[in-house]
Scaffold this motif. Structure first.
Motif, PDB file in Angstrom:
ATOM      1  N   GLU A  32       0.823  -1.215   0.000  1.00 43.80           N
ATOM      2  CA  GLU A  32       0.000   0.000   0.000  1.00 43.80           C
ATOM      3  C   GLU A  32       0.857   1.265   0.000  1.00 43.80           C
ATOM      4  N   LYS A  33       1.981   1.205  -0.723  1.00 44.97           N
ATOM      5  CA  LYS A  33       2.904   2.331  -0.887  1.00 44.97           C
ATOM      6  C   LYS A  33       3.278   2.439  -2.356  1.00 44.97           C
ATOM      7  N   SER A  34       3.775   3.611  -2.744  1.00 43.02           N
ATOM      8  CA  SER A  34       4.304   3.726  -4.096  1.00 43.02           C
ATOM      9  C   SER A  34       5.633   2.965  -4.156  1.00 43.02           C
ATOM     10  N   TYR A  35       5.897   2.379  -5.303  1.00 42.59           N
ATOM     11  CA  TYR A  35       7.066   1.510  -5.477  1.00 42.59           C
ATOM     12  C   TYR A  35       8.379   2.126  -4.985  1.00 42.59           C
ATOM     13  N   PRO A  36       8.700   3.384  -5.326  1.00 38.30           N
ATOM     14  CA  PRO A  36       9.988   3.949  -4.870  1.00 38.30           C
ATOM     15  C   PRO A  36      10.110   4.066  -3.348  1.00 38.30           C
ATOM     16  N   ASP A  37       8.981   4.107  -2.632  1.00 37.28           N
ATOM     17  CA  ASP A  37       9.004   4.262  -1.175  1.00 37.28           C
ATOM     18  C   ASP A  37       9.031   2.942  -0.411  1.00 37.28           C
ATOM     19  N   VAL A  38       8.897   1.831  -1.108  1.00 37.57           N
ATOM     20  CA  VAL A  38       8.952   0.514  -0.478  1.00 37.57           C
ATOM     21  C   VAL A  38      10.406   0.204  -0.141  1.00 37.57           C
ATOM     22  N   THR A  39      10.639  -0.490   0.981  1.00 36.52           N
ATOM     23  CA  THR A  39      12.005  -0.854   1.352  1.00 36.52           C
ATOM     24  C   THR A  39      12.315  -2.293   0.952  1.00 36.52           C
ATOM     25  N   ASP A  40      13.610  -2.576   0.893  1.00 36.31           N
ATOM     26  CA  ASP A  40      14.039  -3.942   0.599  1.00 36.31           C
ATOM     27  C   ASP A  40      13.532  -4.909   1.666  1.00 36.31           C
ATOM     28  N   HIS A  41      13.441  -4.464   2.907  1.00 27.45           N
ATOM     29  CA  HIS A  41      12.927  -5.321   3.978  1.00 27.45           C
ATOM     30  C   HIS A  41      11.457  -5.675   3.745  1.00 27.45           C
ATOM     31  N   GLU A  42      10.688  -4.708   3.258  1.00 28.45           N
ATOM     32  CA  GLU A  42       9.269  -4.976   2.980  1.00 28.45           C
ATOM     33  C   GLU A  42       9.114  -5.984   1.847  1.00 28.45           C
ATOM     34  N   VAL A  43       9.951  -5.885   0.825  1.00 28.66           N
ATOM     35  CA  VAL A  43       9.900  -6.855  -0.276  1.00 28.66           C
ATOM     36  C   VAL A  43      10.282  -8.240   0.250  1.00 28.66           C
ATOM     37  N   LEU A  44      11.300  -8.299   1.080  1.00 26.70           N
ATOM     38  CA  LEU A  44      11.714  -9.579   1.649  1.00 26.70           C
ATOM     39  C   LEU A  44      10.589 -10.211   2.463  1.00 26.70           C
TER      40      LEU A  44
END
Length: 66
Positions: A32-44
């Motif tokens: 629920e964030k724009s792609y550039p604001d997502v962190t690597d930890h959130e993707v993990l």
């Protein structure tokens, strides 16, 4: 070990010997964030149920600009 490779359209993932792609839209919907604001930890956390997180989280924006 999980390997994440970021680009401006999504993330290539290698997880437990399987390679797949997480598209930008899927990541945005999941966080629920724009792609550039997502962190690597959130993707993990999307990939692994209980990931081992180390170091400071980095925004995708910062990863792509290095």
């Amino acid at each position: 070990m999980t390997v994440l490779s970021f680009d401006d359209k999504g993330v290539d993932v290698e997880y437990e010997g399987t390679e797949f792609r997480l598209e930008k839209k899927l990541i945005e919907d999941a966080t629920e964030k724009s792609y550039p604001d997502v962190t690597d930890h959130e993707v993990l956390k999307i990939v692994e149920k209980n990931p081992t997180l180390s170091g400071e989280p980095r925004r995708i924006r910062d990863i792509l600009n290095t």
